[in-house]
Design an enzyme around this catalytic site. Structure first.
Site, PDB file in Angstrom:
ATOM      1  N   PRO A  29       0.836  -1.218   0.000  1.00 30.23           N
ATOM      2  CG  PRO A  29      -0.763  -1.575   1.658  1.00 30.23           C
ATOM      3  CD  PRO A  29       0.542  -2.092   1.151  1.00 30.23           C
ATOM      4  CD  GLU A  36      20.752   5.667  22.964  1.00 31.05           C
ATOM      5  OE1 GLU A  36      21.219   5.241  21.884  1.00 31.05           O
ATOM      6  OE2 GLU A  36      19.828   5.108  23.584  1.00 31.05           O
TER       7      GLU A  36
END
Length: 534
Positions: free
Chosen positions: A136, A359
């Site tokens: 799609p 992180e």
């Protein structure tokens, strides 16, 4: 005397020019009125026949269905009357980018309908139909809209669901009516969207009450596409997201001679699509960093990219700007992928500091490992899908991964967990790295099981109950993970001060680039330059 003669000559010349200009304008107006009158007569004739058919069709349904059993008002979707005539959808071939090969095939369809004699000269047969497939948003309906504008012939549209009815025989009737009107207005094009609604493979399921009606509709469609009586000068275009469920008789040559698969756009095609959707917007291309844009839009469809440019314009409007800049586009991309950002004050809480050092562990090891992709930026601005995140510069076209690149990735994934242990202490280690550990186990197992990148060469399938093979695999996985773990712990332990400086920098800036991380690390120790395996 000479001056008077000269003026007379100029006067006659100007008079002749003006008269010629007036005559030309009158003739053009006459041709325009003539074309308008012919078009009006033609449209009126079409509308007459359409309305005549609608009256006859409604009369037939009124006589054949018992309305007293159902108190609801009967409504009829006249799909076969909505799409007649030369349709101008506002989309042309110039509005399409990123699917050049498929566009060339559709241009050939236009040529076949407008100049069929060119095919007859070489003895070729004009294709009867084309099936558009793909995920799609890749442009199947957009191609049909452009074809409707460019073809210059009658264009009839229908959705597959419009053929599905509870009344027996009504679906087949609608198929016959659609092709009858297409022949009446030939040369013409029929576009059927969501073909899988009526073209599913036929089964013998006796418990499926709707199978008989659907099969009748499909059989009628098969006959119309390639039956005993051919529909000349009628081209059929269909689209579906599920080509694997279609009946084999429907997609064979002679009915749909071509199948065009629209895939996700690559880097070059995404840039072309963004350029098309930037034409009617005030943009500053000089601020664009296309490498960063195309990396973040990996696996985006054309519809996604169109929405990104629209969201970028809305973001510029929210910020009181009149032009779309690079930061507006990136904000639209991040909003599409990761959700809305948190713009309030970020408190240095215990949980937040754990996320920050976790992180920074990933960012630190990714910078130090020479065979790991470079860092583009690390941010602590939370969004709906993450608290902190590091973005890398990857090459989507380079799908070949070597053993040393796998080792670098595993070390980077383990570094977040190791950073919590080294910087915050063993008692402060958290569950933030659970997803990282899942990726580590998967990568290491694939190195052994799928790619044979270790000394273990098992002669059998994993998980088949062979305890010796399972023991060898577990031992090899333990060796690889232990090596990567010790490598990350040694680097992070030697750069504690660097971590604290990076933490202060990222709290000040909230987002830091890969160059800023590299320069901060190089204040204390040199960093090896990035290398390529080749």
């Amino acid at each position: 005397m000479y001056i008077k003669t000269y003026n007379e000559i100029w006067t006659k010349l100007i008079r002749n020019i003006i008269l010629k200009f007036i005559i030309t304008i009158i003739s053009e107006i006459k041709l325009l009125l003539n074309d308008f009158s012919n078009l009006f007569v033609k449209k009126t004739e079409k509308l007459y026949w359409i309305n005549f058919y609608k009256i006859c069709d409604f009369t037939w349904k009124w006589n054949h269905y018992n309305k007293e059993e159902d108190d609801e008002e009967y409504t009829e979707t006249d799909f076969y009357a909505d799409g007649f005539g030369t349709v101008n959808t506002g989309v042309t071939f110039q509005d399409i980018a990123g699917i050049d090969d498929e566009l060339g095939d559709l241009k050939q369809i236009v040529t076949a309908l407008q100049f069929p004699e060119r095919f007859e000269i070489v003895g070729a047969r004009v294709p009867k139909g084309t099936l558009l497939t793909g995920p799609p948003g890749t442009g199947k309906t957009l191609l049909a809209k452009a074809l409707a504008t460019e073809a210059g012939v009658a264009f009839l549209t229908a959705a597959g669901s419009e053929f599905v009815e509870v009344y027996a025989g009504l679906g087949a009737l609608r198929v016959r009516n659609l092709f009858a009107w297409a022949n009446f207005f030939s040369p013409s094009i029929i576009f059927i969207d969501e073909l899988d609604s009526i073209g599913r493979e036929r089964t013998d399921d006796e418990f499926d009450d709707d199978s008989e009606e659907r099969e009748q509709t499909l059989n009628q469609l098969l006959v119309e596409l390639d039956g005993f009586y051919e529909n000349r000068e009628v081209y059929v275009l269909a689209a579906t997201n599920q080509p694997e469920v279609l009946d084999e008789a429907l997609v064979r040559p002679g009915r749909f001679d071509r199948t065009l698969t629209l895939s996700l756009p690559n880097r070059r095609e995404r840039v072309a699509i963004l350029a098309v959707h930037s034409e009617n917007k005030l943009v500053l291309p000089s601020t664009f960093r296309f490498k960063e844009i195309v990396q973040e839009t990996h696996e985006f469809t054309g519809a996604d990219l169109a929405n990104i440019m629209n969201e970028a314009g809305l973001d510029a409007m929210r910020n009181g700007e009149i032009t779309i800049k690079h930061r507006n586009i990136m904000e639209a991309i991040y909003r599409h992928k990761y959700g809305l950002p948190y713009t309030g004050y970020i408190k240095k809480s215990r949980t937040h500091m754990a996320h920050v050092y976790h992180e920074l562990g990933h960012a630190f090891m990714a910078t130090c490992m020479p065979y790991h992709p470079e860092i583009r930026m690390t941010t602590i601005i939370p969004r709906e899908q993450y608290r902190t995140k590091t973005f890398f510069d990857t090459d989507e076209e380079d799908t070949l991964i070597t053993r040393i690149e796998f080792i670098s990735t595993v070390t980077m994934l383990l570094a977040g967990h190791i950073a919590e242990e080294v910087i915050l202490g063993e008692t402060e280690m958290s569950s933030i790295g659970a997803d990282d550990l899942d990726q580590v186990f998967f990568i290491v197992y694939e190195m052994i099981a799928a790619y044979y990148m270790t000394s273990v060469r098992p002669l059998g399938f994993f998980g088949d109950g062979d305890l010796e093979i399972d023991r060898l695999v577990d031992l090899e996985m333990f060796k690889i993970i232990t090596y990567c773990d010790s490598l990350a712990k040694r680097h992070i332990s030697d750069h504690r001060l660097t971590f604290h400086m990076l933490a202060e920098l990222i709290h000040e800036k909230r987002t830091i680039s890969g160059d800023q991380i590299r320069r901060t690390i190089e204040l204390y120790s040199p960093v090896l330059p990035k290398r390529s395996v080749w």
